[in-house]
Design a protein around this motif. Structure first.
Motif, PDB file in Angstrom:
ATOM      1  N   SER A 282     -44.461  57.940  85.913  1.00 42.06           N
ATOM      2  CA  SER A 282     -43.514  59.086  85.132  1.00 42.06           C
ATOM      3  C   SER A 282     -43.837  58.761  83.570  1.00 42.06           C
ATOM      4  N   PHE A 283     -44.154  57.328  83.482  1.00 42.22           N
ATOM      5  CA  PHE A 283     -44.624  57.265  81.764  1.00 42.22           C
ATOM      6  C   PHE A 283     -45.901  57.730  81.355  1.00 42.22           C
ATOM      7  N   PHE A 284     -46.777  57.775  82.338  1.00 44.73           N
ATOM      8  CA  PHE A 284     -48.390  58.168  81.988  1.00 44.73           C
ATOM      9  C   PHE A 284     -48.712  59.336  82.465  1.00 44.73           C
ATOM     10  N   GLU A 285     -48.310  59.666  83.533  1.00 52.03           N
ATOM     11  CA  GLU A 285     -49.004  60.964  84.227  1.00 52.03           C
ATOM     12  C   GLU A 285     -48.477  62.300  84.197  1.00 52.03           C
ATOM     13  N   ASP A 286     -47.097  62.118  84.058  1.00 54.39           N
ATOM     14  CA  ASP A 286     -46.286  63.457  83.751  1.00 54.39           C
ATOM     15  C   ASP A 286     -46.424  64.218  85.110  1.00 54.39           C
ATOM     16  N   GLN A 287     -46.337  63.531  86.300  1.00 55.48           N
ATOM     17  CA  GLN A 287     -46.781  64.177  87.476  1.00 55.48           C
ATOM     18  C   GLN A 287     -45.307  65.019  87.992  1.00 55.48           C
ATOM     19  N   PRO A 288     -45.275  65.943  88.536  1.00 58.22           N
ATOM     20  CA  PRO A 288     -44.063  66.619  89.008  1.00 58.22           C
ATOM     21  C   PRO A 288     -43.628  65.591  90.335  1.00 58.22           C
ATOM     22  N   HIS A 289     -42.560  65.688  90.732  1.00 58.64           N
ATOM     23  CA  HIS A 289     -42.128  64.518  91.868  1.00 58.64           C
ATOM     24  C   HIS A 289     -43.009  64.806  93.099  1.00 58.64           C
ATOM     25  N   ALA A 290     -43.239  66.214  93.485  1.00 59.51           N
ATOM     26  CA  ALA A 290     -44.056  66.681  94.530  1.00 59.51           C
ATOM     27  C   ALA A 290     -45.440  65.890  94.414  1.00 59.51           C
ATOM     28  N   GLU A 291     -45.935  66.062  93.485  1.00 66.47           N
ATOM     29  CA  GLU A 291     -47.124  65.454  93.265  1.00 66.47           C
ATOM     30  C   GLU A 291     -47.384  63.672  93.184  1.00 66.47           C
ATOM     31  N   ILE A 292     -46.202  63.042  92.604  1.00 66.49           N
ATOM     32  CA  ILE A 292     -46.093  61.679  92.916  1.00 66.49           C
ATOM     33  C   ILE A 292     -46.025  61.324  94.353  1.00 66.49           C
ATOM     34  N   ALA A 293     -45.185  62.126  95.102  1.00 67.88           N
ATOM     35  CA  ALA A 293     -45.175  61.985  96.383  1.00 67.88           C
ATOM     36  C   ALA A 293     -46.420  62.035  97.107  1.00 67.88           C
ATOM     37  N   GLN A 294     -47.534  63.096  96.822  1.00 69.29           N
ATOM     38  CA  GLN A 294     -48.731  63.048  97.282  1.00 69.29           C
ATOM     39  C   GLN A 294     -49.300  61.824  96.827  1.00 69.29           C
ATOM     40  N   THR A 295     -49.460  61.346  95.531  1.00 64.08           N
ATOM     41  CA  THR A 295     -50.424  60.458  95.226  1.00 64.08           C
ATOM     42  C   THR A 295     -50.022  59.190  96.030  1.00 64.08           C
ATOM     43  N   LEU A 296     -48.685  58.897  96.293  1.00 67.09           N
ATOM     44  CA  LEU A 296     -48.404  57.721  96.883  1.00 67.09           C
ATOM     45  C   LEU A 296     -48.348  57.692  98.236  1.00 67.09           C
ATOM     46  N   GLY A 297     -48.391  58.882  98.859  1.00 65.64           N
ATOM     47  CA  GLY A 297     -48.343  59.223 100.230  1.00 65.64           C
ATOM     48  C   GLY A 297     -47.010  58.746 100.746  1.00 65.64           C
ATOM     49  N   ILE A 298     -46.003  59.233 100.069  1.00 66.48           N
ATOM     50  CA  ILE A 298     -44.551  59.003 100.394  1.00 66.48           C
ATOM     51  C   ILE A 298     -43.699  60.338 100.533  1.00 66.48           C
ATOM     52  N   PRO A 299     -42.577  60.462 101.160  1.00 64.76           N
ATOM     53  CA  PRO A 299     -41.873  61.870 101.083  1.00 64.76           C
ATOM     54  C   PRO A 299     -41.455  61.941  99.868  1.00 64.76           C
ATOM     55  N   LEU A 300     -40.983  63.112  99.419  1.00 65.52           N
ATOM     56  CA  LEU A 300     -40.406  63.449  98.345  1.00 65.52           C
ATOM     57  C   LEU A 300     -39.000  62.998  98.011  1.00 65.52           C
ATOM     58  N   GLY A 301     -38.230  62.918  99.089  1.00 65.02           N
ATOM     59  CA  GLY A 301     -37.066  62.286  99.126  1.00 65.02           C
ATOM     60  C   GLY A 301     -37.112  60.901  98.620  1.00 65.02           C
ATOM     61  N   THR A 302     -38.144  60.093  98.976  1.00 62.58           N
ATOM     62  CA  THR A 302     -38.342  58.573  98.737  1.00 62.58           C
ATOM     63  C   THR A 302     -38.798  58.604  97.102  1.00 62.58           C
ATOM     64  N   VAL A 303     -39.565  59.724  96.860  1.00 68.30           N
ATOM     65  CA  VAL A 303     -39.823  59.388  95.361  1.00 68.30           C
ATOM     66  C   VAL A 303     -38.765  59.841  94.476  1.00 68.30           C
ATOM     67  N   LYS A 304     -37.794  60.600  94.954  1.00 67.86           N
ATOM     68  CA  LYS A 304     -36.595  60.905  93.910  1.00 67.86           C
ATOM     69  C   LYS A 304     -35.579  59.755  93.954  1.00 67.86           C
TER      70      LYS A 304
END
Ligand SMILES: [Zn+2]
Lengths: 219, 211
Positions: free
Chosen positions: A179-201
């Motif tokens: 969140s500090f460096f990459e300004d990714q929407p949560h959905a993208e973070i979920a994809q990057t990390l391979g975890i569900p959106l709910g987990t990211v949130k």
């Protein structure tokens, strides 16, 4: 004693931390030797030298240390090689111009320079960023309004932040980093990390709570 | 005055991290000017940013980058004086660098004044002024809406908001704010996408609200 330390979360983190956080650990150990974050103090003094004497050698040292890190920061924020390089130069130019506004009692060199790089990053959204004086239109007044009411020196606080970050589990550091460096929407973070959106949130919520604890501990 | 409504931690962290666009940044900044608690949080998050910047593995700069920067320093004359500001007393300092449009009538008792940001993407920032007791038209928005209350107060189903307070609403919220009766209310608003007013008055006003 050593078995105990290995079992502690801190020791576990040591092996699994995001790569970008590893080098600092070595520096922390160095700094811990004499109990003073020497490097941090030096960079502050260099900024003061730039402000008071327009000291080019000090500026060169600041440039060598911070420009490549700002460039790395901007690359992670999505800038391409050429733009990141140019903006990193721009950031150091802003360090030169704004050096007299730096107050070592209120910010570490790294924190102050981070805010300059951050402002540039905000400017990145502008089509004609080149025509706009860097960081001059951003609300400095906020920093001026903040009272330096802390009992800890900023350098000490910087070290505390560093230390507290290291106590966090790697997956939380990863979320804060993203969140500090990459300004990714949560959905993208979920994809990057391979975890569900709910987990990211929920991780972001936890990371924010940690951040709040951390900041609370500092004040 | 106790501030009761603050930006979310996530918004404050995004402010500190530099991932907010300029428009939202300005509106959050107007809250920070008045709120020591949020300033502390942001300051702490900036320290985290400083530590993370230190810890990044450096990306080598291009050849002669330092020499080029020093050459630019040499070419610089004395610093450009700050732009004259068309500011009014009582407005937050974070608005000082920006030009503003003129006040426009948008409805009975309601005026708005655009803040002209160099580049704000699809986020528009404006001052909204509503007379005492005004019922603002019911509205929804396409994206998020950040509101920093500068003067006066309003209330709606979500609570009472006074000067210094901050409201964060997403596209689902459908509030109908009523301005406090004692004085006019002035807010600084960052609005993502278009404001969609509903109802008859809304249909009447929509063309004006598109800035
Ligand atoms: Zn607040």
């Amino acid at each position: 004693m050593s078995a105990l330390r290995l079992a502690s979360p801190t020791a576990r983190n040591f092996r699994t931390l995001a790569p970008s956080l590893r080098p600092a650990r070595a520096r922390l150990t160095d700094a811990a030797m004499d109990g003073k974050p020497l490097a941090t103090l030096d960079y502050s003094q260099m900024i003061v030298a730039v402000a008071r004497q327009r000291d080019r050698a000090a500026f060169g040292a600041l440039f060598d240390h911070f420009a490549p890190r700002i460039k790395a920061y901007l690359l992670r924020a999505g800038a391409d090689e050429g733009l990141a390089d140019e903006l990193a130069q721009e950031a150091l130019l802003a360090v030169w111009r704004k050096a007299e506004t730096f107050d070592a009692a209120r910010a570490t060199a790294a924190t102050w320079i981070f805010t300059i790089a951050r402002n540039l990053r905000t400017d990145r959204f502008r089509k004609e960023w080149r025509d706009v004086p860097v960081g001059d239109d951003l609300p400095d007044a906020i920093d001026e309004a903040a009272a330096p009411d802390e009992s800890l020196s900023e350098a000490e606080r910087g070290e505390r932040v560093r230390h507290a970050l290291r106590q966090l589990p790697p997956e939380q550091i990863k979320v804060i980093e993203l969140s500090f460096f990459e300004d990714q929407p949560h959905a993208e973070i979920a994809q990057t990390l391979g975890i569900p959106l709910g987990t990211v949130k929920s991780r972001i919520r936890i990371a924010m709570a940690k951040l709040r604890d951390l900041v609370g501990d500092l004040s | 005055m106790t501030i009761r409504h603050h930006p979310s931690d996530e918004t404050l962290a995004a402010y500190a991290a530099g991932t907010l666009d300029l428009g939202r940044r300005v509106v959050v900044a107007s809250h920070l000017e008045r709120c020591a608690a949020c300033r502390r949080f942001v300051r702490g998050a900036e320290q985290v940013g400083g530590v993370m910047l230190e810890d990044l593995s450096p990306a080598p700069m291009s050849e002669h980058a330092l020499a080029r920067t020093l050459a630019r320093i040499d070419r610089e004359h004395s610093r450009q004086p700050a732009k004259p500001v068309a500011n009014e007393p009582g407005l937050p300092a974070c608005l000082k660098p920006y030009e503003m449009g003129r006040w426009r009538w948008v409805g009975p008792g309601v005026e708005m004044r655009p803040i002209l940001l160099p580049e704000s993407g699809n986020v528009r920032v404006f001052l909204l002024k509503a007379g005492p007791g005004t019922r603002l038209p019911q509205h929804t928005h396409e994206g998020s809406e950040l509101t920093s209350i500068l003067v006066g107060s309003f209330h709606h189903e979500g609570g009472d908001f006074f000067a210094g307070d901050f409201e964060e609403a997403d596209g689902d919220v459908e509030h109908r704010p009523i301005v406090g009766t004692d004085m006019a209310c002035i807010c600084l608003v960052a609005l993502e996408g278009q404001l969609k007013l509903s109802g008859f008055i809304g249909a009447l006003l929509n063309p004006f609200v598109r800035l």
